[in-house]
Design a protein around this motif. Structure first.
Motif, PDB file in Angstrom:
ATOM      1  N   GLN A  56       0.620  -0.911   0.114  1.00 59.51           N
ATOM      2  CA  GLN A  56       0.150  -0.110  -0.241  1.00 59.51           C
ATOM      3  C   GLN A  56       1.118   1.327   0.401  1.00 59.51           C
ATOM      4  O   GLN A  56       1.269   1.552   0.943  1.00 59.51           O
ATOM      5  CB  GLN A  56      -0.856   0.271   1.213  1.00 59.51           C
ATOM      6  CG  GLN A  56      -1.969  -1.128   0.639  1.00 59.51           C
ATOM      7  CD  GLN A  56      -3.066  -1.806   2.525  1.00 59.51           C
ATOM      8  OE1 GLN A  56      -2.017  -1.594   3.212  1.00 59.51           O
ATOM      9  NE2 GLN A  56      -3.743  -2.266   2.396  1.00 59.51           N
ATOM     10  N   GLU A  57       1.271   1.526  -0.984  1.00 59.86           N
ATOM     11  CA  GLU A  57       1.312   3.738  -0.947  1.00 59.86           C
ATOM     12  C   GLU A  57       1.024   4.093  -0.409  1.00 59.86           C
ATOM     13  O   GLU A  57      -0.754   4.349   0.410  1.00 59.86           O
ATOM     14  CB  GLU A  57       0.967   3.728  -2.622  1.00 59.86           C
ATOM     15  CG  GLU A  57       1.650   5.391  -3.140  1.00 59.86           C
ATOM     16  CD  GLU A  57       1.897   5.626  -3.936  1.00 59.86           C
ATOM     17  OE1 GLU A  57       1.210   4.998  -5.202  1.00 59.86           O
ATOM     18  OE2 GLU A  57       1.654   6.695  -4.673  1.00 59.86           O
ATOM     19  N   HIS A  58       0.846   4.853   0.746  1.00 66.14           N
ATOM     20  CA  HIS A  58       0.850   5.707   2.217  1.00 66.14           C
ATOM     21  C   HIS A  58       1.363   6.860   2.305  1.00 66.14           C
ATOM     22  O   HIS A  58       2.859   6.712   2.144  1.00 66.14           O
ATOM     23  CB  HIS A  58       0.818   4.382   2.727  1.00 66.14           C
ATOM     24  CG  HIS A  58      -0.136   4.661   4.121  1.00 66.14           C
ATOM     25  ND1 HIS A  58       0.289   4.929   6.282  1.00 66.14           N
ATOM     26  CD2 HIS A  58      -0.339   6.560   4.647  1.00 66.14           C
ATOM     27  CE1 HIS A  58      -0.880   5.259   6.894  1.00 66.14           C
ATOM     28  NE2 HIS A  58      -1.079   6.821   6.019  1.00 66.14           N
ATOM     29  N   ARG A 107       2.221  11.787   7.249  1.00 66.78           N
ATOM     30  CA  ARG A 107       2.908  12.758   7.151  1.00 66.78           C
ATOM     31  C   ARG A 107       5.070  12.502   5.842  1.00 66.78           C
ATOM     32  O   ARG A 107       5.550  13.247   5.287  1.00 66.78           O
ATOM     33  CB  ARG A 107       4.163  12.462   8.038  1.00 66.78           C
ATOM     34  CG  ARG A 107       3.648  13.908   8.970  1.00 66.78           C
ATOM     35  CD  ARG A 107       4.233  14.085  11.015  1.00 66.78           C
ATOM     36  NE  ARG A 107       3.988  12.384  11.481  1.00 66.78           N
ATOM     37  CZ  ARG A 107       4.651  11.973  12.101  1.00 66.78           C
ATOM     38  NH1 ARG A 107       5.502  12.870  12.591  1.00 66.78           N
ATOM     39  NH2 ARG A 107       4.864  11.349  12.424  1.00 66.78           N
ATOM     40  N   ARG A 108       5.220  11.229   5.666  1.00 69.14           N
ATOM     41  CA  ARG A 108       6.102  11.397   4.943  1.00 69.14           C
ATOM     42  C   ARG A 108       5.289   9.959   3.714  1.00 69.14           C
ATOM     43  O   ARG A 108       5.000   8.811   4.452  1.00 69.14           O
ATOM     44  CB  ARG A 108       6.916  10.577   5.633  1.00 69.14           C
ATOM     45  CG  ARG A 108       8.175  11.383   5.719  1.00 69.14           C
ATOM     46  CD  ARG A 108      10.309  10.633   6.335  1.00 69.14           C
ATOM     47  NE  ARG A 108      10.385  12.309   6.659  1.00 69.14           N
ATOM     48  CZ  ARG A 108      11.579  11.941   6.679  1.00 69.14           C
ATOM     49  NH1 ARG A 108      12.018  10.738   7.037  1.00 69.14           N
ATOM     50  NH2 ARG A 108      12.310  12.983   7.383  1.00 69.14           N
ATOM     51  N   LEU A 109       5.844  10.069   2.702  1.00 66.85           N
ATOM     52  CA  LEU A 109       5.475   8.999   2.102  1.00 66.85           C
ATOM     53  C   LEU A 109       6.463   7.870   2.118  1.00 66.85           C
ATOM     54  O   LEU A 109       7.254   7.641   2.221  1.00 66.85           O
ATOM     55  CB  LEU A 109       5.769   9.332   0.027  1.00 66.85           C
ATOM     56  CG  LEU A 109       5.617   7.753  -0.655  1.00 66.85           C
ATOM     57  CD1 LEU A 109       3.974   7.584  -0.916  1.00 66.85           C
ATOM     58  CD2 LEU A 109       5.803   8.563  -1.839  1.00 66.85           C
ATOM     59  N   HIS A 110       5.611   6.494   1.735  1.00 68.84           N
ATOM     60  CA  HIS A 110       6.251   5.549   2.368  1.00 68.84           C
ATOM     61  C   HIS A 110       4.921   4.054   2.016  1.00 68.84           C
ATOM     62  O   HIS A 110       4.299   4.408   1.699  1.00 68.84           O
ATOM     63  CB  HIS A 110       6.553   4.833   3.292  1.00 68.84           C
ATOM     64  CG  HIS A 110       5.057   5.066   4.309  1.00 68.84           C
ATOM     65  ND1 HIS A 110       4.823   6.318   5.212  1.00 68.84           N
ATOM     66  CD2 HIS A 110       4.130   3.907   5.119  1.00 68.84           C
ATOM     67  CE1 HIS A 110       3.402   5.948   6.342  1.00 68.84           C
ATOM     68  NE2 HIS A 110       3.604   4.335   5.524  1.00 68.84           N
ATOM     69  N   TYR A 111       5.956   2.995   1.717  1.00 69.47           N
ATOM     70  CA  TYR A 111       5.481   1.763   1.262  1.00 69.47           C
ATOM     71  C   TYR A 111       4.782   0.572   2.421  1.00 69.47           C
ATOM     72  O   TYR A 111       6.088   0.470   3.240  1.00 69.47           O
ATOM     73  CB  TYR A 111       6.493   1.320  -0.121  1.00 69.47           C
ATOM     74  CG  TYR A 111       6.058   2.557  -1.040  1.00 69.47           C
ATOM     75  CD1 TYR A 111       4.908   2.085  -2.632  1.00 69.47           C
ATOM     76  CD2 TYR A 111       6.958   3.036  -0.990  1.00 69.47           C
ATOM     77  CE1 TYR A 111       4.684   3.144  -3.187  1.00 69.47           C
ATOM     78  CE2 TYR A 111       6.580   3.992  -2.817  1.00 69.47           C
ATOM     79  CZ  TYR A 111       5.942   4.370  -3.266  1.00 69.47           C
ATOM     80  OH  TYR A 111       5.737   4.827  -4.479  1.00 69.47           O
ATOM     81  N   SER A 113       3.907  -7.068   8.477  1.00 69.03           N
ATOM     82  CA  SER A 113       3.976  -5.016   7.914  1.00 69.03           C
ATOM     83  C   SER A 113       5.634  -4.712   8.263  1.00 69.03           C
ATOM     84  O   SER A 113       5.706  -4.949   9.342  1.00 69.03           O
ATOM     85  CB  SER A 113       2.047  -4.189   8.172  1.00 69.03           C
ATOM     86  OG  SER A 113       1.472  -5.286   8.112  1.00 69.03           O
ATOM     87  N   TRP A 114       5.722  -4.070   7.027  1.00 70.54           N
ATOM     88  CA  TRP A 114       6.992  -3.407   7.291  1.00 70.54           C
ATOM     89  C   TRP A 114       6.686  -2.724   6.794  1.00 70.54           C
ATOM     90  O   TRP A 114       5.996  -2.558   5.163  1.00 70.54           O
ATOM     91  CB  TRP A 114       7.674  -4.213   6.436  1.00 70.54           C
ATOM     92  CG  TRP A 114       8.562  -5.302   7.058  1.00 70.54           C
ATOM     93  CD1 TRP A 114      10.010  -5.673   7.931  1.00 70.54           C
ATOM     94  CD2 TRP A 114       8.071  -6.804   7.085  1.00 70.54           C
ATOM     95  NE1 TRP A 114       9.791  -6.990   8.534  1.00 70.54           N
ATOM     96  CE2 TRP A 114       9.226  -7.666   8.148  1.00 70.54           C
ATOM     97  CE3 TRP A 114       7.019  -7.499   6.445  1.00 70.54           C
ATOM     98  CZ2 TRP A 114       8.368  -8.648   7.905  1.00 70.54           C
ATOM     99  CZ3 TRP A 114       6.697  -8.915   6.511  1.00 70.54           C
ATOM    100  CH2 TRP A 114       7.311  -9.086   7.160  1.00 70.54           C
ATOM    101  N   ALA A 115       7.202  -0.636   6.860  1.00 74.93           N
ATOM    102  CA  ALA A 115       6.973   0.170   6.315  1.00 74.93           C
ATOM    103  C   ALA A 115       8.140   0.392   5.431  1.00 74.93           C
ATOM    104  O   ALA A 115       9.254   0.089   5.748  1.00 74.93           O
ATOM    105  CB  ALA A 115       6.663   1.004   7.082  1.00 74.93           C
ATOM    106  N   THR A 144      -3.681   9.069   2.596  1.00 73.99           N
ATOM    107  CA  THR A 144      -4.464   8.379   1.765  1.00 73.99           C
ATOM    108  C   THR A 144      -3.421   7.493   1.415  1.00 73.99           C
ATOM    109  O   THR A 144      -2.427   7.377   0.940  1.00 73.99           O
ATOM    110  CB  THR A 144      -4.209   9.333   0.332  1.00 73.99           C
ATOM    111  OG1 THR A 144      -4.762  10.637   0.634  1.00 73.99           O
ATOM    112  CG2 THR A 144      -4.971   8.757  -1.191  1.00 73.99           C
ATOM    113  N   VAL A 145      -4.105   5.893   1.492  1.00 69.87           N
ATOM    114  CA  VAL A 145      -3.465   4.869   0.949  1.00 69.87           C
ATOM    115  C   VAL A 145      -4.482   4.415  -0.140  1.00 69.87           C
ATOM    116  O   VAL A 145      -5.703   4.230  -0.798  1.00 69.87           O
ATOM    117  CB  VAL A 145      -4.282   4.046   2.622  1.00 69.87           C
ATOM    118  CG1 VAL A 145      -3.680   2.852   2.088  1.00 69.87           C
ATOM    119  CG2 VAL A 145      -3.422   4.548   3.960  1.00 69.87           C
TER     120      VAL A 145
END
Ligand code: MN
Length: 176
Positions: free
Chosen positions: A60-62, A65-69, A81-83, A124-125
């Motif tokens: 999931q593209e999240h 505050r900071r873009l991460h996957y 889960s891992w970011a 946004t996810v």
């Protein structure tokens, strides 16, 4: 006091993990971070059905505050889960930091949308990729698997970074 209820012939010894013995209820950490009156994220079933079918994965593209996957693999009825801040490795040379996060409910694999302001992970996810995976190794130090996604296909490895703290892993792309 623990006692034997029955033998699980539906599981192989390799599927048994030390975490299953811990007293903490599944998804406790996930639920404690969220207000389900406000966010549309799933609360998660009390106990997810354990299926013998292919296990699912989702990325999931999240845009918080900071873009991460957020990289998630189905295991023991939850999504491990891992970011991954810099995204999934594209070549065998890439090494991407992957920070372990709390287990998410299986239904989370379908979640897309807006997490409201003020809520944990506000933003946004978007589902970036999804599919099934086959685990090869799963232990305390390493998780190795093959992805069969719409975008990603092939071998990947997560290796725990002992020195950088318990929650830090490196994600690598394997040679196919
Ligand atoms: Mn996230």
């Amino acid at each position: 006091m623990p006692r034997l209820l029955r033998l699980r012939t539906d599981k192989s010894p390799k599927e048994c993990t030390i975490q299953q013995l811990s007293a903490e209820k599944p998804l406790k950490q996930y639920r404690s971070k969220r207000d389900f009156q406000r966010t549309t994220e799933p609360e998660g079933e009390a106990a997810a059905a354990i299926s013998a079918a292919d296990k699912i994965f989702v990325i999931q593209e999240h845009h918080s505050r900071r873009l991460h996957y957020d990289f998630r693999l189905e295991r023991d009825g939850v999504l491990k889960s891992w970011a991954v801040p810099k995204g999934i490795p594209e070549t065998t040379e890439d090494k991407r930091l992957a920070v372990e996060t709390e287990d998410h409910p299986l239904e989370y694999a379908k979640f897309e949308g807006e997490i409201p302001k003020g809520q944990y992970g506000a933003g946004t996810v978007i589902i970036w990729d999804k599919g099934t995976y086959t685990p090869k190794v799963w232990d305390e130090k390493m998780v190795e698997f093959t992805l069969k996604g719409e975008k990603l296909k092939g071998r990947y490895v997560l290796v725990r970074l002992k020195r950088a703290g318990e929650k830090s892993w490196l994600m690598l792309k394997g040679k196919d």
